[in-house]
Write a protein that holds these residues in place. Structure first.
Motif, short mmCIF file in Angstrom:
data_model
loop_
_atom_site.label_atom_id
_atom_site.label_comp_id
_atom_site.label_asym_id
_atom_site.label_seq_id
_atom_site.Cartn_x
_atom_site.Cartn_y
_atom_site.Cartn_z
N SER A 70 43.05 30.92 41.27
CA SER A 70 41.97 31.90 41.10
C SER A 70 41.14 32.12 42.36
O SER A 70 40.35 33.07 42.41
N VAL A 71 41.32 31.28 43.38
CA VAL A 71 40.53 31.45 44.61
C VAL A 71 40.81 32.80 45.28
O VAL A 71 39.97 33.30 46.04
N VAL A 72 41.98 33.39 45.01
CA VAL A 72 42.31 34.66 45.65
C VAL A 72 41.79 35.86 44.86
O VAL A 72 41.84 37.00 45.36
N LEU A 73 41.29 35.63 43.65
CA LEU A 73 40.85 36.76 42.82
C LEU A 73 39.42 37.16 43.16
O LEU A 73 38.51 37.07 42.33
N THR A 74 39.23 37.62 44.37
CA THR A 74 37.93 38.12 44.79
C THR A 74 37.68 39.47 44.11
O THR A 74 38.61 40.09 43.56
#
Length: 284
Positions: A70-74
């Motif tokens: 989820s870190v990439v779901l900006t």
């Protein structure tokens, strides 16, 4: 169960080793060839089952957790993917209820095209595929072998622990095995329109419990081998001005409707942290 299998394997391996050292197992004659072949088959079975069970790379096969992915779901990435983004439990996200938004009413010959975005980054690969587009020969045989060229952000890290031993692959949008049979398409690993920095997991993982890009490509490969026509699109999603993609948005739809998926494979790996702005890697 894995511990039991591992213990049995170690015991049998030790017995076989003692027999070999003691000269009991020698070059087989016609009468004892079946014994030697049986031992070899058992040893091969043991190695294969150990690999599947974890002795030879279970950590490498493990997908990232939902928290790690989820870190990439900006907000910028979510805006590009749309409102329906659902974790599949195996490393990727289901987009738009797994329904592709592609036109398959195409009468033209197979094709494959790439596009850069307005910042010159590898952005989209779009293709109309059939069995003739498949490439079964390896890269070296077709002149598309190893290269020293590196995409933006390819700050490789080696000797990693806890999973893959390296951070990055030269990640393709349109895979070599799918489009390598199309004349005039640059299927090499140095095509700046088709290659971006991608984690080893996101590129290579291919099981139903670790769904990297190779897993979804496998669905398309199988469909093409069965004679189906498939529309296929891969879009690398970036967050702002980052040079490393946040992930790959992959859609496929066959003309007969038997293949239809819409997913996002996050460009992450469970044993590393990535600075997407420049590609720097930190061991987790």
């Amino acid at each position: 169960m894995y511990r039991i299998k591992k213990k049995i394997w170690h015991i049998v391996f030790g017995i076989v080793a003692l027999l070999v050292v003691g000269g009991v197992v020698q070059k087989p004659t016609e009468g004892d060839a079946s014994l030697s072949q049986g031992i070899q088959r058992f040893m091969a079975w043991g190695k294969s089952n150990s690999a599947q069970s974890g002795h030879y790379g279970h950590q490498q096969q493990e997908p990232p957790t939902e928290q790690q992915a989820s870190v990439v779901l900006t907000p910028a990435v979510r805006q590009q993917l749309g409102k329906s983004i659902v974790w599949n439990g195996h490393g990727a996200y289901i987009i738009n209820h797994n329904q592709a938004d592609l036109n398959t009413n195409i009468s033209s010959a197979p094709y494959a095209v790439n596009q850069l975005d307005n910042q010159g980054r590898a952005w989209r690969g779009d293709a109309w595929l059939n069995k003739t587009t498949r490439q079964y020969r390896n890269r070296a045989a077709t002149g598309n072998g190893a290269t020293d060229w590196k995409p933006a952000g390819f700050l490789q890290a080696h000797n990693l622990t806890g999973g893959y031993n390296h951070a990055y692959d030269r990640g393709h949008l349109l895979g070599y095995a799918l489009v390598g049979g199309i004349r005039g398409f640059d299927a090499s690993e140095s095509n700046p329109k088709n290659i971006a920095t991608q984690t080893a997991w996101a590129n290579e993982a291919r099981s139903s419990t670790s769904t990297g890009q190779n897993y979804y490509e496998g669905i398309v490969r199988k469909a093409l081998d069965q004679g189906k026509q498939v529309r296929y699109r891969v879009t690398d999603i970036y967050s702002g001005n980052s040079v490393v993609p946040a992930g790959a948005h992959i859609q496929a739809q066959s003309k007969d409707g038997s293949v239809n998926f819409n997913v996002f494979v996050p460009n992450v790996q469970k044993n590393i942290e990535i600075n997407y702005a420049n590609g720097a890697v930190k061991q987790r």
